[in-house]
Structures are given as C-alpha cells and as structure tokens.
Design a protein around this motif. Structure first.
Motif, short mmCIF file in Angstrom:
data_model
loop_
_atom_site.label_atom_id
_atom_site.label_comp_id
_atom_site.label_asym_id
_atom_site.label_seq_id
_atom_site.Cartn_x
_atom_site.Cartn_y
_atom_site.Cartn_z
N ASP A 48 -20.78 47.09 60.40
CA ASP A 48 -22.06 47.64 59.95
C ASP A 48 -23.25 46.92 60.58
N VAL A 49 -23.22 46.86 61.89
CA VAL A 49 -24.38 46.35 62.63
C VAL A 49 -25.55 47.29 62.37
N VAL A 78 -18.86 38.56 69.25
CA VAL A 78 -17.79 39.52 68.96
C VAL A 78 -18.30 40.45 67.86
N ILE A 79 -18.29 41.75 68.15
CA ILE A 79 -18.79 42.75 67.21
C ILE A 79 -17.67 43.73 66.90
N VAL A 80 -17.37 43.91 65.60
CA VAL A 80 -16.41 44.95 65.21
C VAL A 80 -17.16 46.01 64.43
N ALA A 81 -16.73 47.24 64.60
CA ALA A 81 -17.42 48.37 63.97
C ALA A 81 -17.14 48.40 62.47
N GLY A 82 -18.14 48.89 61.72
CA GLY A 82 -17.98 49.13 60.29
C GLY A 82 -17.98 50.61 60.02
N ASN A 83 -17.90 50.99 58.76
CA ASN A 83 -17.87 52.41 58.42
C ASN A 83 -19.22 53.10 58.65
N GLY A 190 -12.13 42.01 59.60
CA GLY A 190 -11.86 43.24 58.87
C GLY A 190 -13.14 43.78 58.27
N HIS A 191 -13.19 45.10 58.13
CA HIS A 191 -14.33 45.72 57.46
C HIS A 191 -13.75 46.68 56.44
N LEU A 192 -13.64 46.22 55.20
CA LEU A 192 -12.96 46.96 54.15
C LEU A 192 -13.19 46.27 52.81
N THR A 193 -12.67 46.88 51.77
CA THR A 193 -12.73 46.26 50.44
C THR A 193 -11.38 45.65 50.13
N ALA A 194 -11.36 44.33 49.96
CA ALA A 194 -10.13 43.64 49.60
C ALA A 194 -10.13 43.37 48.11
N GLY A 228 -16.21 41.92 56.37
CA GLY A 228 -17.48 42.60 56.16
C GLY A 228 -17.27 43.79 55.25
N HIS A 229 -18.34 44.40 54.82
CA HIS A 229 -18.46 45.60 54.00
C HIS A 229 -19.04 45.28 52.62
N ILE A 230 -18.59 44.22 51.97
CA ILE A 230 -19.16 43.85 50.69
C ILE A 230 -20.36 42.94 50.94
N HIS A 231 -21.47 43.24 50.29
CA HIS A 231 -22.73 42.58 50.61
C HIS A 231 -22.95 41.27 49.86
N ARG A 232 -22.12 40.97 48.90
CA ARG A 232 -22.22 39.70 48.18
C ARG A 232 -21.28 38.68 48.82
#
Length: 425
Positions: A48-49, A78-83, A190-194, A228-232
């Motif tokens: 989520d750049v 290093v940049i990985v894509a988010g949703n 990873g870009h997800l909810t764990a 990434g993905h969760i903002h806290r």
C-alpha cells in the motif's frame, strides 16, 4: 546491516476531502533524515505505497523522488504491492527502478519463484540478508478455482496454497543462503491480516480469497517478518520479530492515541541470542521501534453537546497548524442545530470540523456499535452487514452463507478490475 521496515503509506489519500500531501512530504523528509542518522542500508515498504490504483500525479512524483533519494544514500529499496496498489501501475517503472537499486514485487510469480528472493548487500558489497519479497496474494495468483468446491474446501485449499507459496520462496532463499560462505538472515514480507492483528477503521476489508485472517503457522521460520496492511504497529509473535510496522500517519480518527512507528532491524543481532559480556546487562534487541512525529493535529471528541463544547474550548491549539476535528455527540433527542452550534464555537480558531456524528446513550453502551453514520464512511462490507441485520427473517446460518457468497463476489470483482487494468496497460 540495518533494515528499515515501513508500510501503508497510502500516497495520494484524500481524507474527508483533505489532501495528505503535506503530511507525506514531511514524513518522507523525516524518514530520509533518519536513514542518514541511523546509517540504514535498506528499506522495505510492505504494501500500500499508494491509496488507489490510479494515484494523483504528485503521489507518483513522491514515489519516484523517494527512489532517487534512496539511491543517493546508497540505501536499497524493496517494495511489495498491497491490496490498494495497482499491479500494472507498479510494473510500469519496475524494470527501470532496478537500475536505481529498487526492487518491486507486484504480484506472485509461480513460474519464477527465484524472482521473489532479493539479496541485500552491505556497504562492502557483500550479501548481508535475503528478502523473500511476497506481495499481497490474490487468489488467482496462487490457485485455480475448482467447480463444486464447498466454501470450507476453498478456504482450506487457499490456506494450503498460500502456505506452500511462502515455503517455496523461503526454500529458494535457503538454497541461495547455503551457497554463501556464512549464512545470513532471511527476511519475509507480507501484506495481509494475520491472526492477532487489530484492525482500524481505515483498513479496507481485505479478503485473501475467503480467508479473513491467516494463522502465523502459515509463515516459515523467517528471522524477521515485515508485515503490512494493518495500520496499528504491533507484533504478532512473542519474540516481536513477526510484526506490523503500522502506517506512518493516522489514516482515520480511530488511529489516534497510538504512536506511529517505523522499525529498524539490525541483522547482526538476528538469529542467535546476542552474547553479552556483562551478566547483569540486558540483551540487545535487534528490533528497534522509532516513533514518527505527528505532522497534522487531529482530535476526536465525544460527549453530550455541553461536554463537547467544553472540550473544544480547552483544546491546546498551535498557531501555525489547523486542527482537524471529529465530534461524536451523545444524545437521545434529535438536535437539529448541532453542526451550527459547533461551527459557532470554533469560529476564529485554527480548527476545521471534518465530521459530526450522533450517538444515542443506548448505542454508546454497546461496545460493538459502529460510529460511522454516513454512506461515504461505510465500506461495502459494512453496508451488506447492516442490510442483513435489518432483515429479521434470516436465521444465523442463512446470514453466514450469504456473507460467504458476498465475500466471494468481492474477490471476483477485484480480480476482474485488476484484469481490466492489466489489459489497458
């Protein structure tokens, strides 16, 4: 070497009609100073750049300027894509950016697993770490649909495929690591909810297929996992080495009251427990959290109208910055002039009233009550859930089945939109 982990920048975001351009500019300036101060060798942005698949031109300019600024500091990126990121848009400059020491992983590539394994080199040019650059995983990238599968079978199948993909990338990194004279740490992304991650209001519903959260057992034995993905900002493992960095700026009012951070990982301290000569000294933690300054004053106030007005008058205001204000008025009776009265209170003050909501005293007691009242503040999932609740003829099983079907439709719609973007590019 030192690796900086950050995520969820959402460049180009408009927050209730307000641009975040100045905040992002101030954050990047602060970040570059931190890179210099801490002699950071590499930075990972875990998804989520951008805020949308078609970000404004100024957001793209910030992105490309960041690449140049990192190259000037000899800091690999290093940049990985988010949703939120568009695969096709990231791919536009992907090849060019490799010449500027920036590697972009936009989507899963089952045909070339090695492409997800990125070496990070120290100042001497030696490999000091491997990054298993796994982006947001779309179901179509890791599995094929099978006719007649039950919802549960789809969930289990997708979970297995995601785990297999992570394992394949990890094993490829281990193979490369074994070829070195001395092994180095392996970093995952990873870009997800764990499972264990606490979401906030601004996190768009993320369904990896029909999975809402993944167990930590899915991930291999990375020395560090940059999520990434969760903002806290929060760890999801006891060691604190599997963690979310969180977003650099508050992306919703409910993210206030918590420090925003970036993470600096010292690879020299990963792996074995750090040896300490002094038996009474504390071991050195390889994971360091650095608090990000607040670049935009934001406040959320709650109470009855009299209490809220009192709270507003007691606010400490900066002369050079306008405060963004959200107000929740708790009242059982209908108050038609709430907005007008609040505007009268803030008149002449450096305050901008962005949102006013009303909550009844009964609703206040309900911890699960969602304070968002306007359609623009509701996600698609929120609207669907409220529609189900308003239909009293549905039993629990029927609601569950409809929700699962709805989530599947969301995934298919997202895939269709993504395919459209790729064809246009």
């Amino acid at each position: 070497m030192k690796i900086l982990h950050t995520s969820d920048w959402h460049l180009g975001q408009h927050f209730m009609g307000k641009s975040r351009r100045d905040e992002h500019k101030a954050f990047i300036d602060w970040l570059l100073a931190l890179v210099d101060q801490e002699s950071v060798d590499a930075m990972i942005i875990a998804g989520d750049v951008f805020d949308t698949g078609s970000p404004p031109s100024y957001a793209r300019e910030m992105y490309h300027q960041l690449v140049l600024d990192m190259k000037a500091r000899q800091c690999q990126l290093v940049i990985v894509a988010g949703n939120h990121d568009s695969v096709s848009m990231l791919n536009e400059s992907k090849s060019l950016l490799t010449y500027l020491d920036t590697q972009v992983s936009s989507q899963a590539n089952l045909e070339d697993i090695d492409s997800h394994v990125i070496p990070l080199k120290d100042k001497a040019g030696d490999i000091a770490a491997w990054v298993c650059a796994v982006p947001y995983l779309r179901p179509k990238d890791v599995m094929q649909s099978v006719a007649g599968q039950s919802e549960q079978d789809k969930k289990l199948g997708l979970l297995q495929m995601i785990g297999d993909f992570y394992q394949q990338v990890y094993e490829a990194a281990c193979e490369k690591n074994n070829a070195l004279k001395a092994p180095v740490p392996i970093i995952g992304t990873g870009h997800l909810t764990a499972v264990g991650g606490q979401v906030s209001e601004s996190v768009r519903d993320l369904y990896v297929g029909t999975l809402e959260a993944l167990p930590t057992s899915v991930f291999p034995a990375f020395d560090y996992l940059a999520l990434g993905h969760i903002h806290r900002a929060q760890p999801i493992s006891k060691s604190g080495r599997f963690r979310y960095s969180g977003s650099p700026i508050p992306l919703s009012f409910d993210e206030l009251g918590r420090d925003k951070t970036v993470v600096i990982v010292d690879t020299n301290l990963l792996g074995e427990d750090t040896f300490v000569e002094d038996l009474f000294a504390e071991p050195v933690d390889p994971v360091q959290l650095v608090t990000i300054p607040n670049f935009q004053p934001m406040v959320s106030l709650k109470g009855n109208l009299k209490e809220v007005i009192k709270q507003i008058t007691a606010l400490e205001l900066a002369e050079d910055k306008t405060l963004w204000l959200e107000v929740t008025v708790i009242a059982d009776e209908y108050l038609s002039d709430v907005h007008k009265r609040l505007l009268e209170v803030i008149e002449g003050k450096p305050i901008e009233l962005l949102r006013v909501m009303r909550r009844s005293a009964v609703e206040k007691k309900n911890e699960g009550f969602d304070a968002r009242k306007t359609l623009s503040e509701l996600t698609v999932g929120d609207v669907f859930e409220q529609s189900l609740k308003s239909n009293l003829e549905l039993d629990e099983d029927e609601s569950k089945t409809l929700t699962e079907l709805f989530n599947t439709c969301l995934v298919e719609l997202e895939e269709h939109q993504q395919d459209g973007e790729e064809k246009q590019s």
